[in-house]
Design a protein around this motif. Structure first.
Motif, PDB file in Angstrom:
ATOM      1  N   VAL A   3       0.857  -1.199   0.000  1.00  0.00           N
ATOM      2  CA  VAL A   3       0.000   0.000   0.000  1.00  0.00           C
ATOM      3  C   VAL A   3       0.888   1.242   0.000  1.00  0.00           C
ATOM      4  N   PRO A   4       1.677   1.454  -1.040  1.00  0.00           N
ATOM      5  CA  PRO A   4       2.684   2.517  -1.022  1.00  0.00           C
ATOM      6  C   PRO A   4       2.123   3.914  -0.789  1.00  0.00           C
ATOM      7  N   LYS A   5       0.907   4.181  -1.261  1.00  0.00           N
ATOM      8  CA  LYS A   5       0.350   5.525  -1.102  1.00  0.00           C
ATOM      9  C   LYS A   5      -0.106   5.805   0.329  1.00  0.00           C
ATOM     10  N   ALA A   6      -0.171   4.762   1.151  1.00  0.00           N
ATOM     11  CA  ALA A   6      -0.608   4.929   2.538  1.00  0.00           C
ATOM     12  C   ALA A   6       0.558   5.002   3.522  1.00  0.00           C
ATOM     13  N   GLU A   7       1.783   4.932   3.014  1.00  0.00           N
ATOM     14  CA  GLU A   7       2.933   4.866   3.898  1.00  0.00           C
ATOM     15  C   GLU A   7       3.386   6.240   4.401  1.00  0.00           C
ATOM     16  N   ALA A   8       3.969   6.231   5.584  1.00  0.00           N
ATOM     17  CA  ALA A   8       4.596   7.438   6.130  1.00  0.00           C
ATOM     18  C   ALA A   8       5.906   7.695   5.408  1.00  0.00           C
ATOM     19  N   PRO A   9       6.295   8.965   5.252  1.00  0.00           N
ATOM     20  CA  PRO A   9       7.612   9.244   4.668  1.00  0.00           C
ATOM     21  C   PRO A   9       8.716   8.763   5.598  1.00  0.00           C
ATOM     22  N   ARG A  10       9.875   8.540   5.048  1.00  0.00           N
ATOM     23  CA  ARG A  10      10.994   8.001   5.824  1.00  0.00           C
ATOM     24  C   ARG A  10      11.346   8.896   7.014  1.00  0.00           C
TER      25      ARG A  10
ATOM     26  N   TYR B  56      -2.304   6.718   9.069  1.00  0.00           N
ATOM     27  CA  TYR B  56      -1.619   5.785   8.170  1.00  0.00           C
ATOM     28  C   TYR B  56      -2.269   4.413   8.218  1.00  0.00           C
ATOM     29  N   PHE B  57      -2.660   3.994   9.417  1.00  0.00           N
ATOM     30  CA  PHE B  57      -3.298   2.687   9.566  1.00  0.00           C
ATOM     31  C   PHE B  57      -4.625   2.656   8.809  1.00  0.00           C
ATOM     32  N   GLU B  58      -5.428   3.710   8.965  1.00  0.00           N
ATOM     33  CA  GLU B  58      -6.721   3.748   8.301  1.00  0.00           C
ATOM     34  C   GLU B  58      -6.566   3.860   6.789  1.00  0.00           C
ATOM     35  N   ALA B  59      -5.559   4.594   6.339  1.00  0.00           N
ATOM     36  CA  ALA B  59      -5.310   4.685   4.899  1.00  0.00           C
ATOM     37  C   ALA B  59      -4.910   3.328   4.333  1.00  0.00           C
ATOM     38  N   SER B  60      -4.141   2.568   5.107  1.00  0.00           N
ATOM     39  CA  SER B  60      -3.749   1.225   4.665  1.00  0.00           C
ATOM     40  C   SER B  60      -4.957   0.316   4.558  1.00  0.00           C
ATOM     41  N   LEU B  61      -5.829   0.350   5.572  1.00  0.00           N
ATOM     42  CA  LEU B  61      -7.034  -0.479   5.522  1.00  0.00           C
ATOM     43  C   LEU B  61      -7.915  -0.097   4.341  1.00  0.00           C
ATOM     44  N   ALA B  62      -8.029   1.193   4.087  1.00  0.00           N
ATOM     45  CA  ALA B  62      -8.851   1.640   2.965  1.00  0.00           C
ATOM     46  C   ALA B  62      -8.309   1.125   1.638  1.00  0.00           C
ATOM     47  N   ALA B  63      -6.988   1.037   1.532  1.00  0.00           N
ATOM     48  CA  ALA B  63      -6.361   0.550   0.303  1.00  0.00           C
ATOM     49  C   ALA B  63      -6.466  -0.963   0.170  1.00  0.00           C
ATOM     50  N   LEU B  64      -6.632  -1.652   1.294  1.00  0.00           N
ATOM     51  CA  LEU B  64      -6.726  -3.112   1.302  1.00  0.00           C
ATOM     52  C   LEU B  64      -8.200  -3.497   1.321  1.00  0.00           C
ATOM     53  N   SER B  65      -8.851  -3.308   0.206  1.00  0.00           N
ATOM     54  CA  SER B  65     -10.313  -3.409   0.151  1.00  0.00           C
ATOM     55  C   SER B  65     -10.847  -4.823   0.344  1.00  0.00           C
TER      56      SER B  65
ATOM     57  N   VAL C 246      -7.138  -2.355  20.500  1.00  0.00           N
ATOM     58  CA  VAL C 246      -7.847  -1.087  20.680  1.00  0.00           C
ATOM     59  C   VAL C 246      -7.668  -0.194  19.446  1.00  0.00           C
ATOM     60  N   ALA C 247      -6.434  -0.147  18.931  1.00  0.00           N
ATOM     61  CA  ALA C 247      -6.181   0.675  17.748  1.00  0.00           C
ATOM     62  C   ALA C 247      -6.994   0.184  16.556  1.00  0.00           C
ATOM     63  N   ALA C 248      -7.055  -1.119  16.372  1.00  0.00           N
ATOM     64  CA  ALA C 248      -7.826  -1.679  15.262  1.00  0.00           C
ATOM     65  C   ALA C 248      -9.316  -1.424  15.452  1.00  0.00           C
ATOM     66  N   ALA C 249      -9.792  -1.589  16.694  1.00  0.00           N
ATOM     67  CA  ALA C 249     -11.209  -1.362  16.974  1.00  0.00           C
ATOM     68  C   ALA C 249     -11.608   0.066  16.626  1.00  0.00           C
ATOM     69  N   ARG C 250     -10.796   1.028  17.036  1.00  0.00           N
ATOM     70  CA  ARG C 250     -11.113   2.428  16.741  1.00  0.00           C
ATOM     71  C   ARG C 250     -11.114   2.694  15.238  1.00  0.00           C
ATOM     72  N   SER C 251     -10.176   2.105  14.543  1.00  0.00           N
ATOM     73  CA  SER C 251     -10.111   2.318  13.102  1.00  0.00           C
ATOM     74  C   SER C 251     -11.297   1.689  12.369  1.00  0.00           C
ATOM     75  N   LEU C 252     -11.885   0.668  12.988  1.00  0.00           N
ATOM     76  CA  LEU C 252     -13.053   0.011  12.401  1.00  0.00           C
ATOM     77  C   LEU C 252     -14.365   0.651  12.854  1.00  0.00           C
ATOM     78  N   GLY C 253     -14.266   1.685  13.689  1.00  0.00           N
ATOM     79  CA  GLY C 253     -15.463   2.339  14.179  1.00  0.00           C
ATOM     80  C   GLY C 253     -16.123   1.611  15.331  1.00  0.00           C
ATOM     81  N   LEU C 254     -15.386   0.712  15.981  1.00  0.00           N
ATOM     82  CA  LEU C 254     -15.913  -0.028  17.128  1.00  0.00           C
ATOM     83  C   LEU C 254     -15.511   0.674  18.421  1.00  0.00           C
TER      84      LEU C 254
END
Length: 222
Positions: A12-19, A137-146, A160-168
């Motif tokens: 998911v290159p477009k979702a990555e943080a810069p170096r 970045y995490f949410e952008a990655s999930l969005a790209a991994l449809s 907890v981080a995953a739950a929040r990103s999923l709206g749980l």
């Protein structure tokens, strides 16, 4: 171990943080310290690794100092990675041989590995604000991994981080080994104790327990 950019290893290159991501000052300072101590290490935000068509997303907490922060690939070069990648190979989610090196040729099939925090935190403990900041970045990655239908969180903070990103709502999303929560859109958050050296050495997590959550993930994908 150097690469042109984090995107070289990422599905998911477009979702990555810069170096040289500047968003978390404490992590930036620690990154520079590590670069001074180990100039040949990766020492940068660690990119995702795996299959761009993955149905399973494995969610870790953050890079380990002598693992992903050194090698540039999630869970590569540390104790936790040995059990993780052996399990992925066993269940047909990876092909090749894990050599604890990003040039070992190992490839994931149907799976991708993401971290809730992309940079190495001091003492392996990111602060809440750093987890919130990295969520973009995490949410952008999930969005790209449809095609991801199952998220397997390793440890409570990743859960907890995953739950929040999923709206749980984390307060009502139970963490526990083998715990499951279904989102409104049908995706499943599945959780496991982290495959850390500490958890393995203390017996909190053993190989059969760890393998059981992958078996369950496969069942949920059908």
């Amino acid at each position: 171990m150097q690469f042109a950019s984090p995107a070289d290893l990422s599905p998911v290159p477009k979702a990555e943080a810069p170096r040289d991501c500047p968003l978390c000052p404490r992590l930036v300072m620690f990154r520079h310290t590590c670069r001074e101590e180990h100039s040949d290490w990766w020492n940068a935000p660690v990119p995702a690794f795996g299959d761009p068509d993955a149905w399973l997303a494995i969610v870790g907490l953050a890079p380990g100092k002598h693992g992903a922060n050194r090698t540039g690939r999630p869970f590569t070069g540390d104790y936790a990675g040995e059990l993780l990648y052996e399990t992925l190979v066993k269940f047909g989610l990876a092909e090749g041989t894990y050599g604890a090196d990003p040039t070992d040729g190992l490839r994931l099939r149907g799976a991708v590995i993401l971290n809730a925090v992309k940079c190495l935190p001091p003492a392996n403990k990111p602060e809440p604000g750093e987890i919130r900041t990295c969520r973009s970045y995490f949410e952008a990655s999930l969005a790209a991994l449809s095609r991801v239908r199952v998220l397997l969180a390793l440890g409570q903070i990743a859960h907890v981080a995953a739950a929040r990103s999923l709206g749980l709502p984390p307060v009502s999303t139970k963490f526990g080994h083998g715990a499951e929560t279904v989102t409104a859109d049908g995706r499943v958050l599945l959780s496991s104790y982290h495959c850390s050296r500490y958890n393995q050495n203390t017996g909190r997590l053993d190989r059969p327990m760890f393998e059981s959550v992958f078996q369950r993930a496969i069942e949920l994908s059908r």
